[in-house]
Scaffold this motif. Sequence first.
Motif, mmCIF file in Angstrom:
data_model
loop_
_atom_site.group_PDB
_atom_site.id
_atom_site.type_symbol
_atom_site.label_atom_id
_atom_site.label_comp_id
_atom_site.label_asym_id
_atom_site.label_seq_id
_atom_site.Cartn_x
_atom_site.Cartn_y
_atom_site.Cartn_z
ATOM 1 N N GLN A 189 -3.662 11.923 -18.508
ATOM 2 C CA GLN A 189 -4.894 12.241 -19.222
ATOM 3 C C GLN A 189 -5.903 11.101 -19.107
ATOM 4 N N ALA A 190 -5.428 9.871 -19.234
ATOM 5 C CA ALA A 190 -6.322 8.709 -19.228
ATOM 6 C C ALA A 190 -6.823 8.383 -17.826
ATOM 7 N N ALA A 191 -5.976 8.594 -16.814
ATOM 8 C CA ALA A 191 -6.327 8.222 -15.437
ATOM 9 C C ALA A 191 -5.787 9.277 -14.478
ATOM 10 N N PRO A 192 -6.443 10.435 -14.399
ATOM 11 C CA PRO A 192 -5.931 11.526 -13.551
ATOM 12 C C PRO A 192 -5.711 11.117 -12.096
ATOM 13 N N GLY A 193 -6.503 10.154 -11.602
ATOM 14 C CA GLY A 193 -6.360 9.717 -10.213
ATOM 15 C C GLY A 193 -5.532 8.453 -10.058
ATOM 16 N N TYR A 194 -4.649 8.182 -11.020
ATOM 17 C CA TYR A 194 -3.882 6.926 -11.044
ATOM 18 C C TYR A 194 -3.071 6.688 -9.777
ATOM 19 N N ALA A 195 -2.663 7.758 -9.078
ATOM 20 C CA ALA A 195 -1.776 7.607 -7.915
ATOM 21 C C ALA A 195 -2.532 7.257 -6.640
ATOM 22 N N GLU A 196 -3.865 7.254 -6.684
ATOM 23 C CA GLU A 196 -4.633 6.896 -5.490
ATOM 24 C C GLU A 196 -4.385 5.433 -5.120
ATOM 25 N N ILE A 197 -4.290 5.185 -3.826
ATOM 26 C CA ILE A 197 -4.132 3.823 -3.319
ATOM 27 C C ILE A 197 -5.356 3.509 -2.455
ATOM 28 N N PRO A 198 -5.972 2.346 -2.635
ATOM 29 C CA PRO A 198 -7.196 2.034 -1.893
ATOM 30 C C PRO A 198 -6.924 1.862 -0.408
ATOM 31 N N TYR A 204 0.818 -1.208 0.000
ATOM 32 C CA TYR A 204 0.000 0.000 0.000
ATOM 33 C C TYR A 204 0.856 1.265 0.000
ATOM 34 N N ILE A 205 2.132 1.106 -0.234
ATOM 35 C CA ILE A 205 3.067 2.226 -0.273
ATOM 36 C C ILE A 205 3.552 2.408 -1.703
ATOM 37 N N ALA A 206 3.572 3.658 -2.159
ATOM 38 C CA ALA A 206 4.124 3.946 -3.487
ATOM 39 C C ALA A 206 5.642 4.013 -3.354
#
Length: 313
Positions: free
Chosen positions: A297-306, A154-156
Amino acid sequence: MNATSNRREFLRATALTGAGLALSNRLLAAKEKSVLVFTKSSGWEHDVVKRINGKPCIVDDAVTEIGNRHGFKVGVTKDGRIFENKEFHSYSAVVFFTTGDLTTLGTDGKPPMTAQGKQALLDAVRGGTGFVGVHAASDTFHTQPDPKDLSNRYIAHGENEDPYLKMLGGEFIIHGQDKDPRLQTANLIVNDPKFPGLEGVTSPVSFTEEWYSLKDFVPDLHVILTLDTHTMNGAAYHRAPYPVAWARMHGIGRVFYMAMGDRPENWKNEFFVNLLGGGIRWAIGDASAQLDTNLKQAAPGYAEIPPKYPADK
């Protein structure tokens, strides 16, 4: 030797060289491309890679059929020692459906890769060997440590991510657990309808799968499909839409990944098989694609982690 003789010898040598080059070019054109399917499971062994009574697994058969259709040869193995064998370098690309730390014997008991073999793979891809990852290829070589509570997933990790995952382009965190549905029908947003294998496909595509929640997407991804999470159930998908199929260059090697592939029936699904075939053909250089970087552009929220599962108390 007079000037006329010198000219005659020069022309003769030039003609021979030209004939040799023409023959060499014909031989290169005739050389059939080949793909290695690697299905070692050091972690969970999926049904689609199990060999029953010594017969080829579902993945082996499906990729072989794609090869028959598109004119490339297919070799299959679960033996991790292949990457230190010169035979490996005869393949145009490798297809991974794998799990866990492949340098360990693990679940299936098949010979593992060595650390040198892992590096040989990464060097080969950087040098031009194509790489195709399917489903659990992102559940492979997790950034260490990887404790059983999955907390490190869960860590980037960014630049500290395992080099295999940086090559691949992203890492599996988790899928639906317990009462949360592991299998769901969800919508796939087609971000690149011109990618090989997606001809005639309109967005969105309804698809049933064991959906992986993914993270640590490398910035240079060319996103092909994103998962529309808005109608999905379960903590693993409490996040903005994120990429589930992409392509990128790793050095001069072509890398393609698709997160689908858990369900045996999907290996007969036309949409799935066509996209996989397109990814393989692109990876071996038999199909072309425009790889603009479109992650933001395709996934602006790509960096969100659940939210972490189970929820912290």
